[in-house]
Structures are given as structure tokens and as C-alpha cells.
Motif scaffolding. Structure first.
Motif, short mmCIF file in Angstrom:
data_model
loop_
_atom_site.label_atom_id
_atom_site.label_comp_id
_atom_site.label_asym_id
_atom_site.label_seq_id
_atom_site.Cartn_x
_atom_site.Cartn_y
_atom_site.Cartn_z
N THR A 80 77.28 53.07 74.34
CA THR A 80 76.29 54.27 74.41
C THR A 80 75.73 54.23 72.72
N GLU A 99 69.18 59.68 79.32
CA GLU A 99 69.50 58.82 80.34
C GLU A 99 68.19 58.34 80.83
N LYS A 100 68.30 57.06 81.42
CA LYS A 100 67.25 56.45 82.02
C LYS A 100 66.07 57.10 82.74
#
Length: 204
Positions: A80, A99-100
């Protein structure tokens, strides 16, 4: 001026697993841009089963144009990123980690929040949806180049407008754009035909 871009990335891994062998890189979307990797350093601290990794990479923009790029760092699901810092010349930018999919939404919303950019000599004033104004010490041309692929169009030597924020085109001898916030922006004579064509395509 050839700016140096220094990217500092902090990662956490579980020790004892195999990370893929793909290297991080800059994915440059600006056409004909040259920005090679100048150096790369990695430092690791092991604490039990946790490895804390610090990656420092330096890139240099070899051209004179403003660029847009994504920093791509392939990671295992057991790793991460918890901090990222980028130095551009003397300016330091600290990233917020998402997050993407959420990051893409934040990016798109940030662009949509900009109604227009207005030239103020060699500076630029950003007019935002919430009526705030942000003063930036860079030219309008700088942002016109940067935002050209994101539905922003230069309608006048003094104005760069978000196409998503245009309500209608007012046909007069001069020509104006009515924006969704109720403001009008003049369209230059030499830009009139181009803007009408763009709006026709956008509103089909």
C-alpha cells in the motif's frame, strides 16, 4: 526552463512475498513531450513482517511545453502507498491518497469545479463553482495548454472556459457565451466560428 520533478513515495509491504517486476514510470499524455527519468533511489526499513519502502525518483522535462502525466506504480495487493510528495522546481505538492476509482472521481470533480480562467497580466484567476476566486502566478496560456484535453477552450485572449459550464451562445455582433452561473464571457471575433462548431458538437 527545464524543470526537475522529484517524486517521493512511501510504501508499506508485507515481507516474504514477491512484488511484480514492473518499474514505476510517468505516463505522459502530452504529445511529443520528453521527460526522462534522471535518477531513482530506494530505501527499505524492516520491522518484523512489515517493510517500509521509500522510493525517490527524479524526472526532467526536456521540452518547453507544459505537460500532463500520470505517475504509474504497479503494486501487489499486499502493498500500500501511504504518502506521496512531488517537488516541481521549488514547489512542493503533497498528495492525498485515494482508491483508483475514487481518485478519478476527485480529479474529474476538481476540473468541473472550474467554471473559467481569466487572464490577469501574467497571472490567472480561477473562477470556481462555489464563487471562490483563486489567483495563480502563471499565465493563461500555461493553463490553456494544460487543460486543452479536458473540455476547456480558449474563447478570448483573456478567457479560458469549461465547456461543461456553458449554457448557450449569444449571437450578437461581438458574440458572448452565457455560462450556467449567469455570467457572460465575450468570444473574440477570430474564435467565433471555432467556438460555434465546438458547441454544436458538444450539444448534439
Amino acid at each position: 526552463m527545464k524543470l526537475l520533478y522529484t517524486i517521493l513515495l512511501y510504501l508499506t509491504f508485507l515481507t516474504g512475498f514477491s512484488q511484480n517486476d514492473k518499474s514505476p514510470y510517468l505516463l505522459v499524455s502530452t504529445e511529443n513531450a520528453v521527460i526522462p527519468l534522471k535518477s531513482s533511489k530506494t530505501g527499505v526499513e524492516i520491522s518484523g513482517i512489515i517493510a517500509h519502502v521509500r522510493v525517490t525518483q527524479v524526472y526532467q522535462n526536456e521540452g518547453s511545453q507544459t505537460i500532463e502525466a500520470k505517475y504509474v506504480f504497479p503494486l501487489s495487493t499486499q502493498a500500500t502507498v501511504h504518502k506521496m510528495q512531488m517537488t516541481i522546481g521549488i514547489r512542493i505538492v503533497n498528495a492525498e491518497i485515494y482508491e483508483k476509482q475514487e481518485a478519478q472521481k476527485v480529479y474529474e470533480k476538481a476540473l468541473y469545479d472550474i467554471i473559467r480562467c481569466e487572464s490577469d497580466s501574467n497571472n490567472t484567476i480561477f473562477h470556481l463553482q462555489d464563487k471562490r476566486k483563486i489567483f495563480v502566478t502563471k499565465t493563461l496560456k500555461y493553463f490553456a495548454d494544460l487543460l486543452s484535453s479536458h473540455d476547456f477552450v480558449r474563447v478570448h485572449h483573456s478567457h479560458l472556459v469549461n465547456l461543461q459550464c456553458i449554457s448557450t451562445y449569444i449571437k450578437t455582433d461581438v458574440g458572448y457565451l452565457m455560462l450556467k452561473n449567469g455570467k457572460n464571457v465575450q468570444v473574440s471575433v477570430r474564435k467565433k466560428t471555432e467556438i460555434i462548431e465546438i458547441l454544436d458538437k458538444t450539444h448534439r
